[in-house]
Design a protein around this motif. Structure first.
Motif, PDB file in Angstrom:
ATOM      1  N   UNK A  77     -13.483  -8.385   7.145  1.00 44.93           N
ATOM      2  CA  UNK A  77     -12.365  -7.602   6.623  1.00 44.93           C
ATOM      3  C   UNK A  77     -12.828  -6.168   6.377  1.00 44.93           C
ATOM      4  N   UNK A  78     -11.924  -5.220   6.558  1.00 42.72           N
ATOM      5  CA  UNK A  78     -12.249  -3.809   6.389  1.00 42.72           C
ATOM      6  C   UNK A  78     -11.623  -3.297   5.083  1.00 42.72           C
ATOM      7  N   UNK A  93      -2.408  -5.797   1.077  1.00 44.49           N
ATOM      8  CA  UNK A  93      -3.314  -5.349   2.144  1.00 44.49           C
ATOM      9  C   UNK A  93      -2.523  -4.937   3.387  1.00 44.49           C
ATOM     10  N   UNK A  94      -3.233  -4.549   4.429  1.00 43.04           N
ATOM     11  CA  UNK A  94      -2.640  -4.364   5.750  1.00 43.04           C
ATOM     12  C   UNK A  94      -3.039  -5.604   6.541  1.00 43.04           C
ATOM     13  N   UNK A  95      -2.134  -6.570   6.569  1.00 44.14           N
ATOM     14  CA  UNK A  95      -2.444  -7.913   7.044  1.00 44.14           C
ATOM     15  C   UNK A  95      -1.810  -8.148   8.412  1.00 44.14           C
ATOM     16  N   UNK A  96      -2.640  -8.428   9.403  1.00 46.74           N
ATOM     17  CA  UNK A  96      -2.171  -8.579  10.786  1.00 46.74           C
ATOM     18  C   UNK A  96      -1.461  -9.917  10.950  1.00 46.74           C
ATOM     19  N   UNK A 130     -10.723  -0.566  -2.899  1.00 42.33           N
ATOM     20  CA  UNK A 130      -9.565  -0.737  -3.780  1.00 42.33           C
ATOM     21  C   UNK A 130      -9.131  -2.198  -3.898  1.00 42.33           C
ATOM     22  N   UNK A 131      -9.910  -3.100  -3.314  1.00 42.40           N
ATOM     23  CA  UNK A 131      -9.559  -4.531  -3.226  1.00 42.40           C
ATOM     24  C   UNK A 131      -8.376  -4.763  -2.308  1.00 42.40           C
ATOM     25  N   UNK A 132      -8.080  -3.801  -1.457  1.00 43.55           N
ATOM     26  CA  UNK A 132      -7.128  -3.966  -0.356  1.00 43.55           C
ATOM     27  C   UNK A 132      -7.936  -3.887   0.936  1.00 43.55           C
ATOM     28  N   UNK A 133      -7.479  -4.652   1.932  1.00 41.59           N
ATOM     29  CA  UNK A 133      -8.250  -4.748   3.164  1.00 41.59           C
ATOM     30  C   UNK A 133      -7.330  -4.704   4.383  1.00 41.59           C
ATOM     31  N   UNK A 170       0.839  -1.194   0.000  1.00 41.88           N
ATOM     32  CA  UNK A 170       0.000   0.000   0.000  1.00 41.88           C
ATOM     33  C   UNK A 170       0.880   1.252   0.000  1.00 41.88           C
ATOM     34  N   UNK A 171       0.592   2.235  -0.840  1.00 45.25           N
ATOM     35  CA  UNK A 171       1.448   3.417  -0.922  1.00 45.25           C
ATOM     36  C   UNK A 171       1.247   4.352   0.262  1.00 45.25           C
TER      37      UNK A 171
END
Length: 249
Positions: free
Chosen positions: A188-189, A213-216, A200-203, A154-155
């Protein structure tokens, strides 16, 4: 016997010509029915079962035949504006008065260049590590694990976090859930990237494999971020957004 949930949806008749009186709208918010994080409701009139995330706003229309009917009043699902129902006994359990609170702020800071790591779930992967901070807590996340060109980390920017759209239960998270005693891993958010509109198809989600994504990755922190995000909404946006995602390198 359960107390009727619609006790103020009628106004007394008024026979005075040309007079008006306000109608009382009963508003509630959904709670999850189980540890998957969703509440199943029946769309009317077809009876199709659909899932709503916690803190979705609903407005009651009627009670009939042991069911409570309501309009899905906000959110980020495709069902906003449609009429749905629950058994009245379930409406008493899973529809609450508590509204969402102020918007969330989540910060992400890159931590160096991509580095290989071995996951017990996904094997050896090249991860773009970052640290996320929220509500006084921090966690280790991965911003990308696949480098064939389709996915990128993610930018940097000021992005928006959207309310959950749909269940992602089709993607297996059972191993993560068992290891960390996690809840709501199917929720998922979505992320709306700065300068764009919509998902954006990122979660923001839990796991060891990230498609930009921002994946925990630090599984034990998932419950904390879920509980922080799910009860928050941006005022005046129809329940579509829960807050901001601030990303920097």
């Amino acid at each position: 016997m359960a107390q009727a949930i619609l006790n103020n949806n009628q106004a007394p008749s008024n026979r005075q010509g040309g007079s008006t009186h306000p109608a009382v709208v009963v508003t509630k918010y959904t709670k999850r029915a189980d540890e998957n994080g969703w509440l199943s409701v029946k769309l009317e009139p077809k009876g199709t079962l659909v899932a709503l995330c916690e803190y979705t706003k609903v407005t009651f229309t009627k009670e009939s035949g042991g069911r409570t009917y309501f309009r899905i009043a906000d959110g980020n699902s495709e069902f906003v504006g449609q009429t749905a129902s629950l058994k009245t006994e379930n409406a008493l359990k899973y529809l609450m008065d508590t509204p969402p609170t102020a918007p969330a702020t989540v910060k992400v800071k890159y931590t160096g260049a991509p580095a290989h790591a071995i996951s017990e779930f996904k094997g050896k992967l090249l991860q773009q590590w970052a640290q996320v901070s929220f509500n006084g807590k921090t966690a280790k996340v991965t911003l990308n694990s696949q480098w064939g060109g389709e996915f990128t980390p993610i930018p940097p920017g000021r992005h928006r976090i959207m309310a959950p759209d749909r269940s992602h239960g089709n993607i297996s998270t059972g191993g993560y859930k068992a290891q960390g005693n996690l809840h709501c891993t199917d929720v998922w958010f979505p992320i709306e990237l700065q300068g764009t509109k919509g998902n954006s198809s990122r979660y923001i989600h839990v796991g060891h494999l990230s498609d930009g994504c921002v994946t925990f990755y630090e599984l034990i922190k998932w419950n904390d971020v879920y509980d922080y995000l799910i009860c928050r909404r941006v005022k005046g946006e129809g329940g579509k957004y829960v807050g901001e995602l601030l990303v920097e390198k």
